[in-house]
Design a protein around this motif. Structure first.
Motif, short mmCIF file in Angstrom:
data_model
loop_
_atom_site.label_atom_id
_atom_site.label_comp_id
_atom_site.label_asym_id
_atom_site.label_seq_id
_atom_site.Cartn_x
_atom_site.Cartn_y
_atom_site.Cartn_z
N TRP A 34 0.86 -1.18 0.00
CA TRP A 34 0.00 0.00 0.00
C TRP A 34 0.90 1.23 0.00
CZ3 TRP A 34 -5.14 0.31 -0.73
CH2 TRP A 34 -5.91 -0.84 -0.54
N TYR A 35 0.54 2.16 -0.90
CA TYR A 35 1.27 3.42 -1.00
C TYR A 35 0.29 4.57 -0.84
CZ TYR A 35 5.17 0.85 -3.14
OH TYR A 35 6.21 -0.01 -3.38
N GLN A 36 0.81 5.68 -0.34
CA GLN A 36 0.05 6.94 -0.31
C GLN A 36 0.66 7.87 -1.35
OE1 GLN A 36 0.88 10.02 2.71
NE2 GLN A 36 -1.24 9.79 3.39
N LEU A 46 3.62 2.70 2.55
CA LEU A 46 2.87 2.60 3.79
C LEU A 46 3.04 1.21 4.43
CD1 LEU A 46 -0.55 4.28 2.90
CD2 LEU A 46 1.33 5.23 4.25
N SER A 62 -2.74 -2.81 7.82
CA SER A 62 -3.02 -3.46 6.54
C SER A 62 -3.25 -4.95 6.80
CB SER A 62 -1.88 -3.25 5.55
OG SER A 62 -0.66 -3.70 6.10
N ASP A 82 -4.36 13.31 5.65
CA ASP A 82 -4.52 11.97 5.08
C ASP A 82 -5.27 12.01 3.75
OD1 ASP A 82 -5.16 10.64 8.40
OD2 ASP A 82 -3.25 10.86 7.30
N TYR A 86 -4.62 6.46 -2.44
CA TYR A 86 -4.02 5.28 -1.84
C TYR A 86 -3.98 4.17 -2.88
CZ TYR A 86 -4.23 7.83 2.46
OH TYR A 86 -4.03 8.79 3.42
#
Lengths: 109, 116
Positions: A34-36, A46, A62, A82, A86
């Motif tokens: 998972w990336y932001q 992430l 996650s 935030d 994503y």
């Protein structure tokens, strides 16, 4: 081909919790990232899951189920910062990353 | 550690000209570098994979004669967009593998290319 699905958009209130689901069907699997990503910037790491179960890291957690081809990213105590996209990405057998289309999360005051 | 830089961060060029984008791993040796393209409101699409000292492998649909990739050293890969056209305008991001964790790719900050 690779198939990675995640919702296009989600909206939540500051302080709330949001769960972003990702389902995948890929030709190989060596883990799920998972990336932001904020607009105009590169993705930032992430989490990485390769075994089934929940990984918790501060406000972000996650989860992965390999048998179901399913993962989710849980964002707790949402903050305005935030608000971002994503990205769910599967690491294939040749170390290539295959990305989902991304989920845009908007945090409202 | 594991920092990747890209240069330039933004470039505007005229249609028909060529543009070179550099990707450097600053504090580790990158055995493999990847080049991605991202159009507005879309996800990252892998264009090609380059290994130091060998030819890049391109994903289906990516023209290798248009997007020239050179990986001359373990810390530098370049992407040259030849005869650029407005439809090549995009956000180009590189990533590098070879840091402490075998599975992780470290992303550069990206290059915004605008072709007029």
């Amino acid at each position: 081909g690779q198939n990675i699905d995640q919702p296009t958009e989600m909206t939540a209130t500051e302080g709330a919790i949001v769960q972003i689901n990702c389902t995948y069907q890929t030709s190989g699997f060596n883990g799920l990232f998972w990336y932001q990503q904020h607009a105009g910037e590169a993705p930032t790491f992430l989490s990485y899951n390769v075994l089934d179960g929940l990984e918790e890291k501060g406000r972000f957690s996650s989860f992965l189920s390999r048998s179901k081809g399913y993962s989710y990213l849980l964002l707790k105590e949402l903050q305005m910062k935030d608000s971002a996209s994503y990205l769910c990405a599967v690491l294939l057998d040749d170390y290539k990353l295959s990305f989902g289309a991304g989920t845009t999360v908007t945090v409202r005051a | 550690g594991a920092v990747v830089s890209q240069h330039p961060s933004r470039v505007i060029c005229k249609s028909g000209t060529s543009v070179k984008i550099e990707c450097r791993s600053l504090d580790f040796q990158a055995t493999t570098m990847f080049w991605y393209r991202q159009f507005p409101k879309q996800s990252l699409m892998l264009m090609a994979t380059s290994n130091e000292g060998s030819k890049a492998t391109y994903e289906q649909g990516v023209e290798k004669d248009k997007f020239l990739i050179n990986h001359a050293s373990l810390t530098l890969s370049t992407l040259t967009v030849t005869s650029a056209h407005p439809e090549d305008s995009s956000f180009y991001i590189c990533s590098a593998r070879g840091g402490q964790d075998y599975y992780e790719q470290y992303f550069g900050p990206g290059t915004r290319l605008t072709v007029t």
